[in-house]
Design a protein around this motif. Structure first.
Motif, mmCIF file in Angstrom:
data_model
loop_
_atom_site.group_PDB
_atom_site.id
_atom_site.type_symbol
_atom_site.label_atom_id
_atom_site.label_comp_id
_atom_site.label_asym_id
_atom_site.label_seq_id
_atom_site.Cartn_x
_atom_site.Cartn_y
_atom_site.Cartn_z
ATOM 1 N N LEU B 2 0.835 -1.201 0.000
ATOM 2 C CA LEU B 2 0.000 0.000 0.000
ATOM 3 C C LEU B 2 0.871 1.253 0.000
ATOM 4 C CD1 LEU B 2 -2.899 -0.841 2.433
ATOM 5 C CD2 LEU B 2 -3.036 -0.430 -0.011
ATOM 6 N N ASN B 3 1.480 1.587 -1.143
ATOM 7 C CA ASN B 3 2.237 2.829 -1.198
ATOM 8 C C ASN B 3 1.292 3.999 -1.462
ATOM 9 O OD1 ASN B 3 1.638 2.740 -3.902
ATOM 10 N ND2 ASN B 3 3.535 1.652 -4.400
ATOM 11 N N SER B 4 1.866 5.193 -1.523
ATOM 12 C CA SER B 4 1.001 6.380 -1.569
ATOM 13 C C SER B 4 0.165 6.429 -2.850
ATOM 14 C CB SER B 4 1.848 7.639 -1.437
ATOM 15 O OG SER B 4 2.681 7.752 -2.577
ATOM 16 N N SER B 5 0.740 5.987 -3.971
ATOM 17 C CA SER B 5 -0.036 6.084 -5.216
ATOM 18 C C SER B 5 -1.240 5.141 -5.179
ATOM 19 C CB SER B 5 0.858 5.787 -6.426
ATOM 20 O OG SER B 5 1.033 4.404 -6.583
ATOM 21 N N ARG B 6 -1.028 3.987 -4.539
ATOM 22 C CA ARG B 6 -2.159 3.062 -4.443
ATOM 23 C C ARG B 6 -3.236 3.589 -3.500
ATOM 24 N NH1 ARG B 6 1.510 -2.082 -4.360
ATOM 25 N NH2 ARG B 6 1.962 -2.085 -6.576
ATOM 26 N N LEU B 7 -2.791 4.194 -2.421
ATOM 27 C CA LEU B 7 -3.765 4.781 -1.498
ATOM 28 C C LEU B 7 -4.584 5.847 -2.204
ATOM 29 C CD1 LEU B 7 -1.878 5.073 1.900
ATOM 30 C CD2 LEU B 7 -3.897 3.697 1.358
ATOM 31 N N ARG B 8 -3.894 6.586 -3.088
ATOM 32 C CA ARG B 8 -4.595 7.625 -3.843
ATOM 33 C C ARG B 8 -5.654 6.995 -4.752
ATOM 34 N NH1 ARG B 8 -0.868 10.334 -7.159
ATOM 35 N NH2 ARG B 8 0.662 9.830 -5.593
ATOM 36 N N ILE B 9 -5.256 5.878 -5.391
ATOM 37 C CA ILE B 9 -6.226 5.180 -6.254
ATOM 38 C C ILE B 9 -7.461 4.782 -5.434
ATOM 39 C CG2 ILE B 9 -6.669 3.125 -7.653
ATOM 40 C CD1 ILE B 9 -3.776 3.015 -8.381
ATOM 41 N N GLY B 236 6.010 -17.116 -19.750
ATOM 42 C CA GLY B 236 4.714 -17.125 -20.444
ATOM 43 C C GLY B 236 3.577 -16.695 -19.534
ATOM 44 N N LEU B 237 3.366 -17.447 -18.438
ATOM 45 C CA LEU B 237 2.208 -17.177 -17.585
ATOM 46 C C LEU B 237 2.280 -15.820 -16.919
ATOM 47 C CD1 LEU B 237 1.480 -20.622 -15.947
ATOM 48 C CD2 LEU B 237 0.142 -19.377 -17.638
ATOM 49 N N LYS B 238 3.491 -15.391 -16.577
ATOM 50 C CA LYS B 238 3.619 -14.095 -15.932
ATOM 51 C C LYS B 238 3.119 -12.988 -16.870
ATOM 52 C CE LYS B 238 6.622 -11.574 -12.886
ATOM 53 N NZ LYS B 238 7.947 -11.344 -12.376
ATOM 54 N N ASN B 239 3.409 -13.177 -18.148
ATOM 55 C CA ASN B 239 2.996 -12.156 -19.114
ATOM 56 C C ASN B 239 1.504 -12.133 -19.381
ATOM 57 O OD1 ASN B 239 5.082 -10.392 -20.246
ATOM 58 N ND2 ASN B 239 6.180 -12.327 -20.541
ATOM 59 N N VAL B 240 0.833 -13.304 -19.231
ATOM 60 C CA VAL B 240 -0.612 -13.299 -19.497
ATOM 61 C C VAL B 240 -1.435 -13.032 -18.233
ATOM 62 C CG1 VAL B 240 -0.442 -14.862 -21.455
ATOM 63 C CG2 VAL B 240 -0.873 -15.791 -19.176
ATOM 64 N N SER B 241 -0.731 -12.886 -17.086
ATOM 65 C CA SER B 241 -1.499 -12.772 -15.836
ATOM 66 C C SER B 241 -2.420 -11.545 -15.811
ATOM 67 C CB SER B 241 -0.548 -12.752 -14.640
ATOM 68 O OG SER B 241 0.352 -11.684 -14.791
ATOM 69 N N VAL B 242 -2.001 -10.451 -16.438
ATOM 70 C CA VAL B 242 -2.856 -9.258 -16.438
ATOM 71 C C VAL B 242 -4.138 -9.525 -17.229
ATOM 72 C CG1 VAL B 242 -3.051 -6.873 -17.214
ATOM 73 C CG2 VAL B 242 -0.984 -7.630 -16.055
ATOM 74 N N ILE B 307 -5.910 -2.628 -8.132
ATOM 75 C CA ILE B 307 -4.742 -2.710 -7.254
ATOM 76 C C ILE B 307 -3.876 -3.909 -7.651
ATOM 77 C CG2 ILE B 307 -3.985 -3.090 -4.885
ATOM 78 C CD1 ILE B 307 -6.520 -1.534 -4.049
ATOM 79 N N LEU B 308 -4.532 -5.028 -7.929
ATOM 80 C CA LEU B 308 -3.790 -6.224 -8.333
ATOM 81 C C LEU B 308 -3.046 -6.007 -9.653
ATOM 82 C CD1 LEU B 308 -6.123 -9.179 -7.351
ATOM 83 C CD2 LEU B 308 -3.916 -8.580 -6.379
ATOM 84 N N TYR B 309 -3.660 -5.238 -10.566
ATOM 85 C CA TYR B 309 -2.980 -4.900 -11.832
ATOM 86 C C TYR B 309 -1.607 -4.322 -11.546
ATOM 87 C CZ TYR B 309 -6.895 -5.269 -15.145
ATOM 88 O OH TYR B 309 -7.877 -5.716 -15.949
ATOM 89 N N SER B 310 -1.599 -3.317 -10.669
ATOM 90 C CA SER B 310 -0.329 -2.612 -10.434
ATOM 91 C C SER B 310 0.652 -3.483 -9.656
ATOM 92 C CB SER B 310 -0.582 -1.276 -9.723
ATOM 93 O OG SER B 310 -1.129 -1.524 -8.455
ATOM 94 N N VAL B 311 0.122 -4.486 -8.941
ATOM 95 C CA VAL B 311 1.024 -5.426 -8.284
ATOM 96 C C VAL B 311 1.666 -6.340 -9.325
ATOM 97 C CG1 VAL B 311 1.168 -7.364 -6.673
ATOM 98 C CG2 VAL B 311 -0.202 -5.352 -6.097
ATOM 99 N N LEU B 312 0.823 -6.841 -10.246
ATOM 100 C CA LEU B 312 1.319 -7.777 -11.253
ATOM 101 C C LEU B 312 2.220 -7.096 -12.261
ATOM 102 C CD1 LEU B 312 -1.916 -9.834 -11.978
ATOM 103 C CD2 LEU B 312 0.175 -10.674 -10.909
ATOM 104 N N ARG B 315 4.324 -1.348 -14.212
ATOM 105 C CA ARG B 315 4.203 -0.226 -15.156
ATOM 106 C C ARG B 315 2.834 0.443 -15.035
ATOM 107 N NH1 ARG B 315 5.660 -3.367 -20.494
ATOM 108 N NH2 ARG B 315 4.553 -4.878 -19.255
ATOM 109 N N ILE B 316 1.812 -0.360 -14.608
ATOM 110 C CA ILE B 316 0.478 0.215 -14.407
ATOM 111 C C ILE B 316 0.434 0.808 -13.015
ATOM 112 C CG2 ILE B 316 -1.993 -0.243 -14.406
ATOM 113 C CD1 ILE B 316 -1.311 -2.871 -15.878
ATOM 114 N N SER B 317 0.494 2.124 -12.922
ATOM 115 C CA SER B 317 0.455 2.672 -11.572
ATOM 116 C C SER B 317 -0.695 3.649 -11.386
ATOM 117 C CB SER B 317 1.786 3.355 -11.226
ATOM 118 O OG SER B 317 2.036 4.374 -12.150
#
Lengths: 522, 318
Positions: B2-9, B236-242, B307-312, B315-317
């Motif tokens: 939970l950094n500041s940008s996520r809290l802002r989201i 492979g799977l890491k790239n399709v996780s989003v 939130i999970l997007y930006s974890v995975l 680049r998505i912040s």
């Protein structure tokens, strides 16, 4: 709904033999022949009956509720002042005996020793409290039922005398309905509006729990006034509005009984070896309501043409899998007030219908708007009617929707549609049926108009206490409504119930709303 | 996490939720009032009369102006009071507290089933595109999308409950009261609900995985001598996780809606039954309460997804 259902219907057609239909027409008498238990025997005590109930109640307070589907649940908790005979609905004493010393006085003598679930005595004061509440409380829905009552007087510890504005011999039957279900005055005074969900009556079972759309639980009232009753320790109503699902729950053994099932499920019950099928006649009349206050149905010839064009026998076969009685008037043939003289007034006659239409100025037929509901069974009925009337040149333009939507559009202020295909669920006293459905200003008379002669007859039907004399008046009322074709009755739908083998003693009634007082678990 | 940008989201999303809730309940309220039919008629019961209906309108405040009725509902809701059912008088919050767990359990179980079966199927199909496995998986996927879930539900009951007697045919039990009975009641409805989801997860996973596995980056990895399993799992799977997350979150929203039908087939006293019954009778406090809750759930789900997007994918912040 699905492929499964179509095959069920097809199978129904194939397996439904003439013998079955005849047996079912015999109704209650025939249920014995179908191998049902003799209900007259003493039942075994104990056990909890699990029932699939078709609807969530509108309220568990008889005065404030309004849905016809409530009764089966209400009767478990509330006993009524008057009861009726299962086969004919003739009134008989319940918690009280009644007498009319003169036409404008009704005396109720209450049985001694009855107590409500909370210990409050069910005496004259309690009855007076209930009747006063029913006829004056702003939340009471039964005010019109008691409109003939001028004053309620306590004339003894267990005697109440009703002073009437006008003679009203429909009162015994009315007191077998909501108005006669006695609630504990102590509970009402303590809880006010909350009694809707915390009911206290004097019936065989007392309330335990109600979760909306899920479950209602009642348990034995140990101080019940009828010795040796009830047999069941309790009843659990599992509310399952989807009929096929309700039946599946009984087939799977999760429930012991499902009632008021549609005819299309008959083959499913028959296929399930462990289940017993109960079917018997009811007052539930599928019919076409007409708005005869305006053109074109203000023309008697058009209304009669509709009645001649309908093939009621075919309707019962096609729309009800044979589980019904063709309706010639608003009462079935087994009812004490049935008038057999008018039963043959509209034999199916398409030519005659066309001729009547031509006389009315519709030589090339006419188009009528009609409202209907959108559930599977209603749609099927609508299609049969559309086809039958179409043969006589009456083209129906259907609008479909939920019951609340379509019935309000037809009966309330909007006055949409010329016709409505719906049902009349029946009332304990036939005068209620005619007063609510045909009298001047009645809600279920969409046009609100009535011939003064009919209004006079409806009042007259409440004057004599003698059933045979009342039957004579009802014969005249039926003749009037049928001759003038004020509606087009189609069929009395039979009750269809599925019972697991351990359920003993169930006995259907003509009202078509099950009572559980005779049931025991074997 | 939970950094500041996520809290802002989170803060911004919660603020956005307010107009969404107000607008959606307002629209639903409007629709309920616009369509013909009147709760006063239902309340007046079988012995309705014009006079009684008018009395009831007065008694329940149904003759008040539209905005006043909506406003008073909103005002109470904002204070945590969702009113009571006009018909049965049960507090709407009580109904929801009882019904929501049943619905959430089925949806969660269905979502889990969809991933449990859908992901391996998708991987199997993607690693050997064009093979018989691929064809088989895609055939199953098409079937899963095509079969209506209520029909599948009935088949499941006919076989597993009525014939084999393994699982209950109807009803639901609270998870708190009896976890085992609760799960055994929820399995069949969850499977019926999951059928479309399995198909969707498998198809989407296959197409994005095929794309990744045929990319130049993966060709390089092959050239570097990485074993195929490492390429699949680590790259492979890491790239399709989003992509997968998007599919699953959309699926969750859709399943919440689809429970209406499945609940009817299995007689589950959940949110679906509540809203259908409410809408049929024009019992607007009940409908409003359910819509209100569902909107909150969907907003929360979407927030969680973001939130999970930006974890995975860092680049998505924003």
């Amino acid at each position: 709904m699905t492929k499964i259902d179509t095959t069920e219907i097809e199978m129904g057609k194939r397996t439904l033999h003439r013998r079955d239909i005849l047996a079912l027409m015999g109704g209650v008498a025939a249920t014995g022949a179908l191998g049902l238990p003799a209900w007259a025997q003493e039942g075994k005590k104990g056990g909890v009956l699990k029932v699939a109930a078709p609807a969530n109640p509108s309220s568990l307070d008889p005065a404030t509720g309004g849905a016809g589907s409530d009764h089966s649940i209400l009767w478990t908790m509330y006993d009524t002042l008057v009861e009726w005979d299962y086969e004919t609905l003739k009134p008989k004493p319940g918690m009280a005996k009644w007498a009319f010393p003169d036409p404008k006085t009704m005396v109720l003598d209450i049985t001694t020793g009855i107590k409500f679930h909370d210990g409050t005595p069910m005496d004259a004061e309690a009855v007076k409290f209930n009747l006063e509440r029913n006829r004056s409380d702003q939340r009471s829905n039964v005010k019109p039922d008691l409109s003939s009552v001028e004053a309620v007087e306590v004339t003894g510890p267990l005697q109440v005398t009703l002073k009437l504005k006008n003679p009203d011999t429909a009162l015994p039957a009315i007191l077998s309905d909501r108005a006669g279900m006695m609630v504990s005055p102590t509970n009402i005074k303590a809880l006010g509006n909350e009694t809707d969900r915390k009911p206290v009556g004097a019936g065989p079972w007392k309330f335990v729990r109600w979760n909306d759309n899920e479950i209602i639980v009642v348990t034995r009232h140990d101080q019940y006034w009828r010795q040796g009753r009830p047999y069941l320790d309790g009843i659990e109503f599992n509310i399952i509005p989807e009929n096929a699902t309700a039946l599946r729950s009984v087939v799977a053994g999760q429930n012991d009984m499902a009632f008021q099932l549609p005819a299309r499920l008959k083959p499913v019950i028959e296929r399930a070896k462990s289940l017993e099928l109960v079917s018997s006649p009811t007052l539930y009349c599928i019919q076409l309501y007409m708005n005869y206050a305006r053109a074109p149905l203000d023309n008697i010839k058009v209304r009669q043409a509709i009645n001649f064009a309908l093939d009621r026998d075919a309707f019962v076969k096609a729309a009800l899998n044979g589980l019904g009685e063709p309706a010639r008037m608003t009462l079935p043939s087994s009812h004490w007030a049935f008038n057999k003289d008018v039963a043959g007034m509209y034999p199916t006659n398409v030519e005659k219908a066309k001729a009547l239409l031509a006389e009315a100025g519709f030589k090339d037929g006419l188009e009528l708007t009609i409202g209907g509901y959108m559930d599977q069974d209603s749609v099927r009925r609508g299609e049969v009617i559309q086809d039958q009337l179409g043969k006589a040149g009456i083209r129906l333009k259907f609008s479909r929707g939920t019951i609340a939507e379509i019935s309000a559009q037809f009966f309330a202020t909007e006055k949409k549609f010329d016709l409505l295909v719906s049902a009349w669920t029946g009332r304990p006293d036939p005068s209620m049926t005619y007063a609510l459905g045909f009298d001047k200003g009645a809600y279920y008379n969409a046009g609100r108009t009535a011939d003064p002669e009919l209004s006079k007859l409806i009042q007259e039907s409440r004057v004599s206490e003698d059933l045979s004399k009342r039957a004579e008046v009802f014969a005249k009322i039926q003749k009037f409504t049928v001759e003038n074709a004020l509606s087009a009755p189609l069929a009395f739908q039979f009750e269809l119930d599925a019972l697991s083998a351990k359920v003993k003693g169930f006995k259907p009634n003509l009202l078509g709303k099950p009572k559980f007082e005779n049931i025991s678990l074997g | 996490m939970l950094n500041s940008s996520r809290l802002r989201i989170i803060g911004r999303r919660l603020l956005q939720a307010i107009p969404v809730v107000v607008l959606s309940t307002f629209i639903v309220f409007g629709l309920l009032k616009l369509v013909p039919g009147d709760v006063a008629v239902t309340l007046a019961g079988d012995n309705a009369s014009d006079q009684r209906i008018a009395e009831i309108r007065e008694l329940y405040g149904l003759n008040q102006p539209f905005f006043l009725q909506y406003g008073s509902w909103l005002w109470k809701a904002a204070h945590g009071d969702l009113s009571s059912s006009l018909i049965s008088n049960e507090a709407v919050l009580t109904s929801i507290q009882r019904c929501l767990p049943h619905t959430l359990l089925i949806v969660a179980l269905a979502l889990f089933t969809a991933m449990l079966i859908g992901i391996p199927l998708g991987i199997a199909a993607a690693t050997k595109p064009g093979s018989w496995i691929d064809g088989f998986v895609m055939a199953i996927a098409s079937l899963g999308v095509a079969v209506p879930n209520f029909w599948l539900g009935m088949l499941l009951v006919a076989f597993f409950s009525l014939q084999l007697n393994w699982l209950p045919a109807t009803g639901a039990v609270s998870l708190m009261k009896d976890p085992w009975a609760s799960l055994s009641h929820a399995i069949l409805p969850a499977v019926a609900l999951a059928s479309g989801g399995i198909a969707e997860v498998a198809r989407q996973l296959r197409s994005s995985l095929v794309e990744i596995l045929s990319s130049q980056q993966v060709r390089t990895l092959h050239a570097k001598g990485l074993p195929p399993s490492a390429i699949l799992w680590r790259h492979g799977l890491k790239n399709v996780s989003v992509n997968l997350l998007t599919v699953v979150s959309l699926l969750a929203n859709r399943m919440l809606a689809a429970t209406v039908v499945v609940e009817a087939v299995f007689a589950i006293p959940g949110m679906g039954g509540l809203i259908v019954n409410g809408a049929m009778n024009r019992d607007f406090p009940v409908v409003q309460g359910v819509v209100f809750t569902m909107v909150l759930i969907v907003v929360t789900l979407n927030l969680l997804t973001d939130i999970l997007y930006s974890v995975l994918d860092p680049r998505i912040s924003s």
